[in-house]
Motif scaffolding. Structure first.
Motif, PDB file in Angstrom:
ATOM      1  N   LEU A  38      17.719  -0.455  33.936  1.00 61.26           N
ATOM      2  CA  LEU A  38      18.806   0.523  34.103  1.00 61.26           C
ATOM      3  C   LEU A  38      19.785   0.017  35.159  1.00 61.26           C
ATOM      4  O   LEU A  38      19.381  -0.319  36.265  1.00 61.26           O
ATOM      5  CB  LEU A  38      18.224   1.885  34.518  1.00 61.26           C
ATOM      6  N   ASP A  39      21.073   0.008  34.793  1.00 60.10           N
ATOM      7  CA  ASP A  39      22.108  -0.518  35.668  1.00 60.10           C
ATOM      8  C   ASP A  39      22.713   0.558  36.564  1.00 60.10           C
ATOM      9  O   ASP A  39      23.905   0.545  36.822  1.00 60.10           O
ATOM     10  CB  ASP A  39      23.229  -1.111  34.794  1.00 60.10           C
ATOM     11  N   ALA A  40      21.921   1.516  36.976  1.00 63.01           N
ATOM     12  CA  ALA A  40      22.396   2.573  37.867  1.00 63.01           C
ATOM     13  C   ALA A  40      21.205   3.004  38.713  1.00 63.01           C
ATOM     14  O   ALA A  40      20.076   2.989  38.241  1.00 63.01           O
ATOM     15  CB  ALA A  40      22.925   3.752  37.052  1.00 63.01           C
ATOM     16  N   PRO A  41      21.466   3.388  39.979  1.00 61.56           N
ATOM     17  CA  PRO A  41      20.351   3.608  40.900  1.00 61.56           C
ATOM     18  C   PRO A  41      19.696   4.982  40.779  1.00 61.56           C
ATOM     19  O   PRO A  41      19.463   5.653  41.782  1.00 61.56           O
ATOM     20  CB  PRO A  41      21.013   3.425  42.267  1.00 61.56           C
ATOM     21  N   ASP A  87      18.153   6.793  12.853  1.00 57.83           N
ATOM     22  CA  ASP A  87      17.521   6.911  14.166  1.00 57.83           C
ATOM     23  C   ASP A  87      18.006   5.814  15.119  1.00 57.83           C
ATOM     24  O   ASP A  87      18.267   4.695  14.709  1.00 57.83           O
ATOM     25  CB  ASP A  87      15.990   6.848  14.016  1.00 57.83           C
ATOM     26  N   VAL A  88      18.132   6.204  16.374  1.00 54.45           N
ATOM     27  CA  VAL A  88      18.606   5.274  17.402  1.00 54.45           C
ATOM     28  C   VAL A  88      17.482   4.954  18.379  1.00 54.45           C
ATOM     29  O   VAL A  88      16.476   5.666  18.437  1.00 54.45           O
ATOM     30  CB  VAL A  88      19.785   5.894  18.195  1.00 54.45           C
ATOM     31  N   ASP A  89      17.679   3.881  19.143  1.00 48.72           N
ATOM     32  CA  ASP A  89      16.774   3.578  20.245  1.00 48.72           C
ATOM     33  C   ASP A  89      17.220   4.450  21.423  1.00 48.72           C
ATOM     34  O   ASP A  89      18.240   4.184  22.063  1.00 48.72           O
ATOM     35  CB  ASP A  89      16.860   2.086  20.584  1.00 48.72           C
ATOM     36  N   ARG A  90      16.469   5.504  21.700  1.00 56.53           N
ATOM     37  CA  ARG A  90      16.905   6.463  22.722  1.00 56.53           C
ATOM     38  C   ARG A  90      17.013   5.821  24.105  1.00 56.53           C
ATOM     39  O   ARG A  90      17.841   6.216  24.919  1.00 56.53           O
ATOM     40  CB  ARG A  90      15.945   7.670  22.767  1.00 56.53           C
ATOM     41  N   ARG A  91      16.166   4.822  24.351  1.00 52.72           N
ATOM     42  CA  ARG A  91      16.226   4.161  25.661  1.00 52.72           C
ATOM     43  C   ARG A  91      17.601   3.530  25.863  1.00 52.72           C
ATOM     44  O   ARG A  91      18.226   3.698  26.911  1.00 52.72           O
ATOM     45  CB  ARG A  91      15.132   3.097  25.743  1.00 52.72           C
ATOM     46  N   THR A  92      18.086   2.816  24.853  1.00 49.62           N
ATOM     47  CA  THR A  92      19.400   2.172  24.953  1.00 49.62           C
ATOM     48  C   THR A  92      20.500   3.214  25.137  1.00 49.62           C
ATOM     49  O   THR A  92      21.388   3.057  25.979  1.00 49.62           O
ATOM     50  CB  THR A  92      19.671   1.350  23.671  1.00 49.62           C
ATOM     51  N   VAL A  93      20.440   4.290  24.371  1.00 52.52           N
ATOM     52  CA  VAL A  93      21.487   5.318  24.450  1.00 52.52           C
ATOM     53  C   VAL A  93      21.487   5.959  25.840  1.00 52.52           C
ATOM     54  O   VAL A  93      22.537   6.110  26.471  1.00 52.52           O
ATOM     55  CB  VAL A  93      21.292   6.379  23.345  1.00 52.52           C
ATOM     56  N   VAL A  94      20.311   6.319  26.338  1.00 50.73           N
ATOM     57  CA  VAL A  94      20.236   6.980  27.653  1.00 50.73           C
ATOM     58  C   VAL A  94      20.705   6.027  28.752  1.00 50.73           C
ATOM     59  O   VAL A  94      21.451   6.422  29.654  1.00 50.73           O
ATOM     60  CB  VAL A  94      18.802   7.481  27.945  1.00 50.73           C
ATOM     61  N   GLN A  95      20.302   4.767  28.676  1.00 49.99           N
ATOM     62  CA  GLN A  95      20.699   3.831  29.728  1.00 49.99           C
ATOM     63  C   GLN A  95      22.211   3.619  29.730  1.00 49.99           C
ATOM     64  O   GLN A  95      22.824   3.548  30.794  1.00 49.99           O
ATOM     65  CB  GLN A  95      19.948   2.512  29.570  1.00 49.99           C
ATOM     66  N   ARG A  96      22.812   3.529  28.554  1.00 48.88           N
ATOM     67  CA  ARG A  96      24.278   3.397  28.492  1.00 48.88           C
ATOM     68  C   ARG A  96      24.944   4.631  29.092  1.00 48.88           C
ATOM     69  O   ARG A  96      25.896   4.534  29.867  1.00 48.88           O
ATOM     70  CB  ARG A  96      24.728   3.267  27.035  1.00 48.88           C
ATOM     71  N   GLU A 113      27.322   4.600  32.448  1.00 54.62           N
ATOM     72  CA  GLU A 113      28.698   5.110  32.394  1.00 54.62           C
ATOM     73  C   GLU A 113      28.881   6.250  33.391  1.00 54.62           C
ATOM     74  O   GLU A 113      29.894   6.336  34.083  1.00 54.62           O
ATOM     75  CB  GLU A 113      29.028   5.651  30.993  1.00 54.62           C
ATOM     76  N   PHE A 114      27.909   7.140  33.417  1.00 58.09           N
ATOM     77  CA  PHE A 114      27.985   8.292  34.323  1.00 58.09           C
ATOM     78  C   PHE A 114      28.121   7.806  35.767  1.00 58.09           C
ATOM     79  O   PHE A 114      28.990   8.250  36.513  1.00 58.09           O
ATOM     80  CB  PHE A 114      26.736   9.170  34.163  1.00 58.09           C
ATOM     81  N   TRP A 115      27.246   6.892  36.144  1.00 60.57           N
ATOM     82  CA  TRP A 115      27.242   6.409  37.517  1.00 60.57           C
ATOM     83  C   TRP A 115      28.562   5.724  37.859  1.00 60.57           C
ATOM     84  O   TRP A 115      29.153   5.954  38.920  1.00 60.57           O
ATOM     85  CB  TRP A 115      26.071   5.459  37.745  1.00 60.57           C
ATOM     86  N   THR A 116      29.038   4.869  36.945  1.00 57.47           N
ATOM     87  CA  THR A 116      30.272   4.118  37.197  1.00 57.47           C
ATOM     88  C   THR A 116      31.450   5.080  37.383  1.00 57.47           C
ATOM     89  O   THR A 116      32.240   4.939  38.324  1.00 57.47           O
ATOM     90  CB  THR A 116      30.549   3.159  36.026  1.00 57.47           C
ATOM     91  N   LEU A 117      31.551   6.077  36.504  1.00 63.18           N
ATOM     92  CA  LEU A 117      32.665   7.026  36.617  1.00 63.18           C
ATOM     93  C   LEU A 117      32.533   7.876  37.880  1.00 63.18           C
ATOM     94  O   LEU A 117      33.532   8.202  38.516  1.00 63.18           O
ATOM     95  CB  LEU A 117      32.732   7.927  35.388  1.00 63.18           C
TER      96      LEU A 117
END
Ligand code: BT5
Length: 309
Positions: free
Chosen positions: A71-74, A225-234, A238-242
């Motif tokens: 995850l690219d956010a703390p 169906d999606v990979d929920r891990r990828t969706v949540v991490q993105r 984004e949330f953190w960056t904004l």
């Protein structure tokens, strides 16, 4: 995740790496390395051991450790298979004094919408609440709903689904609701104490599992169906960056993703109904509506897109 465990996992991901080498590098005992490896295996990480050391052969699909890994956010992630409401839980976590925590559940038994409405949350969806303590006045809180909307829309679009934002808190596909946002906060006059931004995204669900009192859709219905891990991490990245950027960055991104601006709308506000053309969004998140009696700035309400008069 425990910081040392995170370092063990990172070393193995870069492996093969031997246990003794890791122990030396991280300045812990070999037994401690072994304990961390076993704990990681219990959390669903596939760790192979061979003569040349440990290698990472697989990661868990979903859950706390899966979401924190890479995850690219703390954020710290607290995961539940089932819980009443992630917003309720995040409020408790706030009361315990924590921050920068995300509560995620596979299923909610008491999911909440705005104004005491219910939010259907069967297993397979993305139900999460982000707890932050931004150093801003309470009047700025609405921008966090916009941040969540932009982050969700972008994460959904990265999965190939052309979602748009309807002011203030819906993510939709062809007019059908795919996700909703519920922002709650506690603060004093000049400063937010905590802010909980709840996001409900219909991911790996059938439309038939939703209440059906208003048009709704799911990622499964739109793209499979999606990979929920990828969706949540993105979404969280984004949330953190904004959240670290000036509010104008969020407003600009929001304007690009919304289909409310330029529409004739009817907004149910706490002080009555407003009908007119939505012309812009103003900081920190009010809708500007041009009516026959002049321009109105609306900070809260339920918005309906009307056909041209
Ligand atoms: C919302 O409310 O859209 C906010 C939803 C927030 C849910 C998240 S999930 C994680 C976190 N924990 C919580 O307990 N809540 C947050 P609102 O705009 O009031 O919309 C609610 C209305 O949407 C309901 O009255 C139904 O008509 C409809 N609805 C209920 N469940 C739905 C679903 N899963 N998908 C689409 N529409 C739904």
């Amino acid at each position: 995740m425990h910081p040392t465990r995170e370092q063990v996992l990172a070393a193995i991901a870069d492996g093969p790496v031997g246990g003794p080498a890791m122990a030396a590098r991280l300045d812990i005992s070999r037994a401690a390395v072994w304990n961390h490896v076993e704990a990681l295996r219990k959390n669903g990480f596939e760790i192979e051991s061979a003569a040349d050391g440990y290698t990472l052969a697989g990661i868990p699909d979903y859950g706390g450790p899966a979401l924190e890994y890479g995850l690219d956010a703390p954020f710290e992630v607290e995961y539940h298979d089932e819980i009443a409401s992630t917003n309720e839980r995040a409020r408790e976590v706030a009361a315990e004094g924590h921050s920068d925590t995300v509560v995620v559940a596979d299923k909610q038994t008491g999911g909440r919408g705005r104004l005491d409405r219910k939010w259907a949350s069967p297993s397979g969806g993305i139900w999460l609440s982000v707890l932050v303590r931004p150093n801003v006045p309470p009047a700025q809180a609405p921008v966090y709903t916009l941040i969540a909307a932009v982050a969700t829309a972008r994460a959904v679009r990265a999965s190939g689904v052309e979602a748009t934002i309807k002011w203030p808190n819906d993510i939709r596909v062809d007019g059908k609701k795919l996700a909703g946002i519920l922002t709650e906060m506690e603060g004093e006059a000049d400063r937010i104490s905590w802010l909980v931004v709840g996001i409900g995204l219909n991911a790996n669900l059938d439309v038939e599992q939703l209440p059906g009192d208003q048009p709704a859709t799911t990622l499964r219905a739109e793209t499979g169906d999606v990979d929920r891990r990828t969706v949540v991490q993105r979404l969280l990245t984004e949330f953190w960056t904004l959240a670290q950027s000036p509010p104008e960055t969020t407003l600009d991104a929001w304007r690009e993703l919304t289909d409310t601006i330029g529409q004739r709308v009817r907004v149910d506000t706490p002080t009555g109904e407003v009908v007119g053309e939505a012309v812009d969004i103003t900081p920190p998140g009010a809708l500007l509506v041009e009516t026959d009696d002049g321009t109105r700035e609306i900070t809260a309400g339920d918005c309906e897109h009307l056909r041209p008069a």
